[in-house]
Design an enzyme around this catalytic site. Structure first.
Site, mmCIF file in Angstrom:
data_model
loop_
_atom_site.group_PDB
_atom_site.id
_atom_site.type_symbol
_atom_site.label_atom_id
_atom_site.label_comp_id
_atom_site.label_asym_id
_atom_site.label_seq_id
_atom_site.Cartn_x
_atom_site.Cartn_y
_atom_site.Cartn_z
ATOM 1 N N LYS A 162 0.827 -1.213 0.000
ATOM 2 C CA LYS A 162 0.000 0.000 0.000
ATOM 3 C C LYS A 162 0.861 1.262 0.000
ATOM 4 O O LYS A 162 0.645 2.167 -0.797
ATOM 5 C CB LYS A 162 -0.934 0.022 1.225
ATOM 6 C CG LYS A 162 -1.869 -1.172 1.297
ATOM 7 C CD LYS A 162 -2.754 -1.101 2.535
ATOM 8 C CE LYS A 162 -2.007 -1.142 3.848
ATOM 9 N NZ LYS A 162 -1.310 -2.420 4.123
ATOM 10 N N ARG A 207 11.821 -4.537 4.685
ATOM 11 C CA ARG A 207 11.564 -3.156 4.280
ATOM 12 C C ARG A 207 12.211 -2.127 5.202
ATOM 13 O O ARG A 207 12.419 -2.355 6.378
ATOM 14 C CB ARG A 207 10.063 -2.893 4.146
ATOM 15 C CG ARG A 207 9.343 -2.662 5.447
ATOM 16 C CD ARG A 207 7.898 -2.273 5.181
ATOM 17 N NE ARG A 207 7.089 -2.464 6.365
ATOM 18 C CZ ARG A 207 5.767 -2.404 6.388
ATOM 19 N NH1 ARG A 207 5.086 -2.166 5.283
ATOM 20 N NH2 ARG A 207 5.122 -2.573 7.507
ATOM 21 N N ARG A 265 -9.550 1.065 8.878
ATOM 22 C CA ARG A 265 -9.003 -0.193 9.344
ATOM 23 C C ARG A 265 -10.061 -1.087 9.980
ATOM 24 O O ARG A 265 -9.799 -2.259 10.256
ATOM 25 C CB ARG A 265 -7.962 0.112 10.428
ATOM 26 C CG ARG A 265 -6.626 -0.526 10.208
ATOM 27 C CD ARG A 265 -5.702 -0.027 11.283
ATOM 28 N NE ARG A 265 -4.586 0.679 10.685
ATOM 29 C CZ ARG A 265 -3.425 0.107 10.409
ATOM 30 N NH1 ARG A 265 -3.223 -1.148 10.671
ATOM 31 N NH2 ARG A 265 -2.467 0.799 9.870
ATOM 32 N N ARG A 284 11.017 0.017 10.936
ATOM 33 C CA ARG A 284 9.986 0.114 11.970
ATOM 34 C C ARG A 284 10.202 -0.958 13.028
ATOM 35 O O ARG A 284 10.502 -2.104 12.712
ATOM 36 C CB ARG A 284 8.602 -0.072 11.345
ATOM 37 C CG ARG A 284 8.096 1.202 10.705
ATOM 38 C CD ARG A 284 6.853 0.955 9.900
ATOM 39 N NE ARG A 284 5.809 0.245 10.659
ATOM 40 C CZ ARG A 284 4.552 0.121 10.231
ATOM 41 N NH1 ARG A 284 4.198 0.653 9.079
ATOM 42 N NH2 ARG A 284 3.668 -0.541 10.933
ATOM 43 N N ARG A 327 0.247 -8.859 13.690
ATOM 44 C CA ARG A 327 -0.374 -7.801 12.884
ATOM 45 C C ARG A 327 -1.257 -8.391 11.799
ATOM 46 O O ARG A 327 -2.294 -7.817 11.455
ATOM 47 C CB ARG A 327 0.712 -6.906 12.298
ATOM 48 C CG ARG A 327 1.364 -6.058 13.390
ATOM 49 C CD ARG A 327 2.667 -5.459 12.953
ATOM 50 N NE ARG A 327 2.495 -4.562 11.835
ATOM 51 C CZ ARG A 327 3.463 -4.265 10.968
ATOM 52 N NH1 ARG A 327 4.655 -4.808 11.109
ATOM 53 N NH2 ARG A 327 3.234 -3.441 9.998
HETATM 54 P P1 ADP Z 1 2.190 -1.798 3.254
HETATM 55 O O1 ADP Z 1 2.206 -0.294 3.157
HETATM 56 O O2 ADP Z 1 0.991 -2.404 2.561
HETATM 57 O O3 ADP Z 1 2.375 -2.331 4.632
HETATM 58 P P2 ADP Z 1 4.739 -1.615 1.822
HETATM 59 O O4 ADP Z 1 4.379 -0.733 0.684
HETATM 60 O O5 ADP Z 1 5.561 -1.040 2.930
HETATM 61 O O6 ADP Z 1 3.432 -2.367 2.411
HETATM 62 O O7 ADP Z 1 5.526 -2.876 1.189
HETATM 63 C C1 ADP Z 1 6.206 -3.804 2.018
HETATM 64 C C2 ADP Z 1 7.547 -4.164 1.405
HETATM 65 O O8 ADP Z 1 7.350 -4.948 0.221
HETATM 66 C C3 ADP Z 1 8.342 -2.955 0.971
HETATM 67 O O9 ADP Z 1 9.683 -3.162 1.330
HETATM 68 C C4 ADP Z 1 8.195 -2.893 -0.537
HETATM 69 O O10 ADP Z 1 9.359 -2.379 -1.157
HETATM 70 C C5 ADP Z 1 7.970 -4.340 -0.905
HETATM 71 N N1 ADP Z 1 7.013 -4.428 -2.011
HETATM 72 C C6 ADP Z 1 5.930 -3.650 -2.210
HETATM 73 N N2 ADP Z 1 5.285 -4.017 -3.337
HETATM 74 C C7 ADP Z 1 5.973 -5.060 -3.853
HETATM 75 C C8 ADP Z 1 5.805 -5.887 -5.019
HETATM 76 N N3 ADP Z 1 4.790 -5.718 -5.879
HETATM 77 N N4 ADP Z 1 6.729 -6.858 -5.234
HETATM 78 C C9 ADP Z 1 7.737 -7.042 -4.377
HETATM 79 N N5 ADP Z 1 7.956 -6.308 -3.278
HETATM 80 C C10 ADP Z 1 7.081 -5.317 -3.003
#
Ligand code: ADP
Ligand code: ZN
Length: 216
Positions: A13, A127, A88, A161, A172
């Site tokens: 997201k 991440r 949420r 985080r 979570r």
């Molecule tokens: P959310 O906001 O839904 O918790 P994030 O956007 O932080 O998720 O994504 C979680 C991790 O996965 C990040 O490190 C991001 O770079 C990676 N990620 C996001 N989308 C993809 C994707 N389509 N393929 C592989 N990795 C992804």
């Protein structure tokens, strides 16, 4: 364009919201960021939220709803916004309906990012974000172009985080399935739901979302 991004933690997201901010020119509203800002600015809502957060509890629906409602009134939201991490709960989803209709606004689309549960743990554990501008990265899926340097702002400081450890991810996820996943049915029944394959690569997910935005 008023969008909600829905999906479990790690679905992508935040990653997609950051990309859509650039392509659509509308702001990303993350309730976590908004709460931290309200606390830092010492607004009335911020003071209420601070005591709850300091006690290690979840901020109430009422406080979060107030913050979002005030944020939507700001001028940069005039052409729309992307809600990331909110609503949420079903109570919050009802509150969004009410606050938007009170303002004479409507939701255009809710985009569900669907990702296999096994992939979520890996995505979350890998991440990190730029400490200065918040740009998101991943140890293997999304590295900065130059190692150790933020693509967006050039900073060399990054952070992870505290709740992104593999052992807290299951807790979570449980909370997501218990409280947030019912929103998928809620928005399906309201004809607002669009489901995107979040297992695809980051660029492909963005273009799927942009297709939905163009037709909404
Ligand atoms: P959310 O906001 O839904 O918790 P994030 O956007 O932080 O998720 O994504 C979680 C991790 O996965 C990040 O490190 C991001 O770079 C990676 N990620 C996001 N989308 C993809 C994707 N389509 N393929 C592989 N990795 C992804
Ligand atoms: Zn940066």
């Amino acid at each position: 364009m008023r969008l909600i991004l829905l999906g479990p933690p790690g679905a992508g997201k935040g990653t997609q919201a950051q990309r859509l901010v650039r392509s659509l020119g509308i702001p990303q509203l993350s309730t976590g960021d908004m709460l931290r800002k309200a606390v830092a600015e010492g607004t009335e809502v911020g003071r209420k939220a601070k005591s709850v957060m300091d006690a290690g509890q979840l901020v109430s629906d009422e406080i979060v709803n107030q913050i979002v409602s005030a944020r939507i009134d700001e001028p940069d939201c005039a052409n729309g916004f992307i809600l990331d991490g909110y609503p949420r709960t079903l109570v919050q989803a009802d509150a969004v309906e009410k606050m938007l209709s009170d303002k004479g606004l409507a939701l255009d689309a809710v985009i569900e990012l669907k990702v296999d549960d096994e992939a979520l743990v890996d995505r979350i554990a890998g991440r990190y974000t730029c400490a200065k501008c918040g740009a998101g990265y991943h140890d293997t899926n999304l590295k900065p172009k130059t190692e150790g340097v933020c693509d967006q702002c050039g900073s060399t400081e990054f952070k992870r985080r505290a709740d992104d450890r593999p052992d807290t991810v299951k807790a979570r996820l449980w909370s997501y399935y218990k409280d947030t996943a019912p929103l998928i049915g809620y928005y399906y029944a309201k004809d607002k739901l669009h489901t995107v394959d979040g297992m695809a690569n980051i660029e492909d997910v963005t273009s799927e979302i942009e297709k939905i935005v163009r037709s909404s």
